[in-house]
Design a protein around this motif. Structure first.
Motif, PDB file in Angstrom:
ATOM      1  N   THR A 284      -4.413   5.481  -0.466  1.00  0.00           N
ATOM      2  CA  THR A 284      -3.308   6.013  -1.262  1.00  0.00           C
ATOM      3  C   THR A 284      -2.578   7.160  -0.561  1.00  0.00           C
ATOM      4  O   THR A 284      -1.498   7.566  -1.013  1.00  0.00           O
ATOM      5  CB  THR A 284      -3.829   6.515  -2.619  1.00  0.00           C
ATOM      6  N   LEU A 285      -3.149   7.689   0.514  1.00  0.00           N
ATOM      7  CA  LEU A 285      -2.498   8.772   1.252  1.00  0.00           C
ATOM      8  C   LEU A 285      -1.620   8.248   2.381  1.00  0.00           C
ATOM      9  O   LEU A 285      -0.903   9.021   3.021  1.00  0.00           O
ATOM     10  CB  LEU A 285      -3.559   9.724   1.822  1.00  0.00           C
ATOM     11  N   GLN A 286      -1.671   6.948   2.613  1.00  0.00           N
ATOM     12  CA  GLN A 286      -0.859   6.347   3.660  1.00  0.00           C
ATOM     13  C   GLN A 286       0.511   5.971   3.088  1.00  0.00           C
ATOM     14  O   GLN A 286       0.587   5.295   2.065  1.00  0.00           O
ATOM     15  CB  GLN A 286      -1.551   5.104   4.216  1.00  0.00           C
ATOM     16  N   PRO A 287       1.603   6.415   3.713  1.00  0.00           N
ATOM     17  CA  PRO A 287       2.949   6.118   3.193  1.00  0.00           C
ATOM     18  C   PRO A 287       3.163   4.624   2.988  1.00  0.00           C
ATOM     19  O   PRO A 287       2.836   3.815   3.853  1.00  0.00           O
ATOM     20  CB  PRO A 287       3.876   6.661   4.290  1.00  0.00           C
ATOM     21  N   SER A 288       3.674   4.259   1.814  1.00  0.00           N
ATOM     22  CA  SER A 288       3.935   2.858   1.499  1.00  0.00           C
ATOM     23  C   SER A 288       4.823   2.787   0.271  1.00  0.00           C
ATOM     24  O   SER A 288       5.103   3.805  -0.384  1.00  0.00           O
ATOM     25  CB  SER A 288       2.619   2.101   1.232  1.00  0.00           C
TER      26      SER A 288
ATOM     27  N   TRP B 105       3.950   4.409  -3.111  1.00  0.00           N
ATOM     28  CA  TRP B 105       4.332   5.766  -3.515  1.00  0.00           C
ATOM     29  C   TRP B 105       5.485   5.717  -4.524  1.00  0.00           C
ATOM     30  O   TRP B 105       5.538   6.509  -5.460  1.00  0.00           O
ATOM     31  CB  TRP B 105       4.724   6.582  -2.289  1.00  0.00           C
ATOM     32  N   ILE B 106       6.402   4.775  -4.304  1.00  0.00           N
ATOM     33  CA  ILE B 106       7.526   4.613  -5.239  1.00  0.00           C
ATOM     34  C   ILE B 106       7.002   4.146  -6.592  1.00  0.00           C
ATOM     35  O   ILE B 106       7.370   4.688  -7.642  1.00  0.00           O
ATOM     36  CB  ILE B 106       8.548   3.602  -4.682  1.00  0.00           C
TER      37      ILE B 106
ATOM     38  N   ALA C  44       3.977   4.448  -7.799  1.00  0.00           N
ATOM     39  CA  ALA C  44       3.165   5.486  -8.423  1.00  0.00           C
ATOM     40  C   ALA C  44       4.041   6.543  -9.089  1.00  0.00           C
ATOM     41  O   ALA C  44       3.728   7.042 -10.175  1.00  0.00           O
ATOM     42  CB  ALA C  44       2.258   6.133  -7.387  1.00  0.00           C
ATOM     43  N   THR C  45       5.167   6.872  -8.450  1.00  0.00           N
ATOM     44  CA  THR C  45       6.085   7.858  -9.016  1.00  0.00           C
ATOM     45  C   THR C  45       6.680   7.368 -10.332  1.00  0.00           C
ATOM     46  O   THR C  45       6.912   8.155 -11.257  1.00  0.00           O
ATOM     47  CB  THR C  45       7.220   8.160  -8.014  1.00  0.00           C
TER      48      THR C  45
ATOM     49  N   TRP D 287      -5.489   3.129  -8.283  1.00  0.00           N
ATOM     50  CA  TRP D 287      -4.756   4.098  -7.468  1.00  0.00           C
ATOM     51  C   TRP D 287      -5.399   5.484  -7.564  1.00  0.00           C
ATOM     52  O   TRP D 287      -5.579   6.180  -6.571  1.00  0.00           O
ATOM     53  CB  TRP D 287      -3.307   4.150  -7.912  1.00  0.00           C
TER      54      TRP D 287
ATOM     55  N   ALA E  25      -5.099   0.969  -3.292  1.00  0.00           N
ATOM     56  CA  ALA E  25      -3.805   0.423  -3.687  1.00  0.00           C
ATOM     57  C   ALA E  25      -4.013  -0.919  -4.376  1.00  0.00           C
ATOM     58  O   ALA E  25      -4.635  -1.822  -3.799  1.00  0.00           O
ATOM     59  CB  ALA E  25      -2.906   0.254  -2.466  1.00  0.00           C
TER      60      ALA E  25
ATOM     61  N   SER F 226       4.930  -4.479  -1.816  1.00  0.00           N
ATOM     62  CA  SER F 226       3.628  -3.888  -2.111  1.00  0.00           C
ATOM     63  C   SER F 226       2.491  -4.888  -1.970  1.00  0.00           C
ATOM     64  O   SER F 226       1.338  -4.584  -2.294  1.00  0.00           O
ATOM     65  CB  SER F 226       3.619  -3.287  -3.528  1.00  0.00           C
TER      66      SER F 226
END
Length: 246
Positions: free
Chosen positions: A5-9, A12-13, A15-16, A62, A67, A89
């Protein structure tokens, strides 16, 4: 190894968008969270009794550092923006009736192993039809993926989602905030089935073990025993239509 979950992907959108709403409506009480593998490919198999289960389970995955990827109806991939997010995703399209476009689930399962990712597969295939919301008879899809790819299945049970969105309801009741109780089981490796052909008998036997594990976890959460015989939709459909024999 860095948490997935810390890797940019694109997650992130997602999750926001999703997590703030989930956090307002739900608090999780998780037992044995450490049993969820933090690395490597595996199948996560939950019980299923509410239309909102995928969001609740996906948000939980998450929060626990993985992910979430699901097998989703191919039709939703045609929806603008949503379809793009699903594809980016890594969600897996499945045609109605379980026929996969281009054998996509098999290809996707191979990619999961290569990339060390997880996939969430509901072994019941649909919302349980058991009157008391116990897990019904499972289908073999989750077990087939695990056995074909040589990856474990992690059984998981949750209870409380029905207060957020009752079975078959289209209405969500986010207030007051609901508590979702979750228990994660030991990974099932199905070592006893290695070397056996993936015939119907083998898949059904392994699926029964998986459903027993999920039911046992739910019994612990509910503090009661499930019925001795698991609900079988095909038998009840036949009885209702007068076509049941034996």
């Amino acid at each position: 190894m860095r948490k997935e979950t810390l890797q940019p992907s694109v997650f992130w959108i997602l999750a926001t968008i999703v997590l703030p709403a989930v956090n307002l409506a739900v608090r999780y009480r998780v037992t044995d969270a450490r049993k969820l593998p933090q690395t490597g490919a595996f199948v996560l198999s939950p019980n299923h009794f509410s239309e909102i289960d995928p969001i609740v389970v996906g948000a939980l995955a998450w929060k626990l550092g993985r992910a979430p990827r699901f097998m989703a109806k191919a039709s939703v991939f045609k929806i603008p923006v949503l379809g793009w997010l699903l594809r980016k995703s890594g969600q897996i399209p499945v045609e109605r009736g379980g026929v996969a476009r281009g054998n996509e689930p098999v290809k996707a399962a191979r990619r999961l192993v290569e990339r060390g990712q997880m996939v969430i597969v509901y072994p019941e295939g649909s919302l349980t039809r058991d009157p008391e919301l116990w897990p019904m008879r499972g289908k073999t899809g989750a077990v087939r993926i695990a056995l074909e790819q040589g990856i474990p299945i992690v059984p998981i049970a949750h209870w409380g989602t029905q207060d957020l969105m009752p079975r078959y309801s289209k209405r969500i009741s986010p207030f007051p905030r609901k508590t979702i109780h979750v228990k994660i089981g030991d990974p099932l490796s199905f070592d006893e089935f290695k070397g056996r052909g993936l015939d119907t008998a083998t898949l059904n036997e392994a699926t029964a073990i998986l459903m027993d594990a999920i039911t046992g976890l739910l019994e612990d959460l509910r503090g009661e025993k499930a019925p001795a015989k698991r609900w079988n939709p095909s038998e009840h459909d036949q009885k209702e239509t007068g076509r049941f024999e034996g």
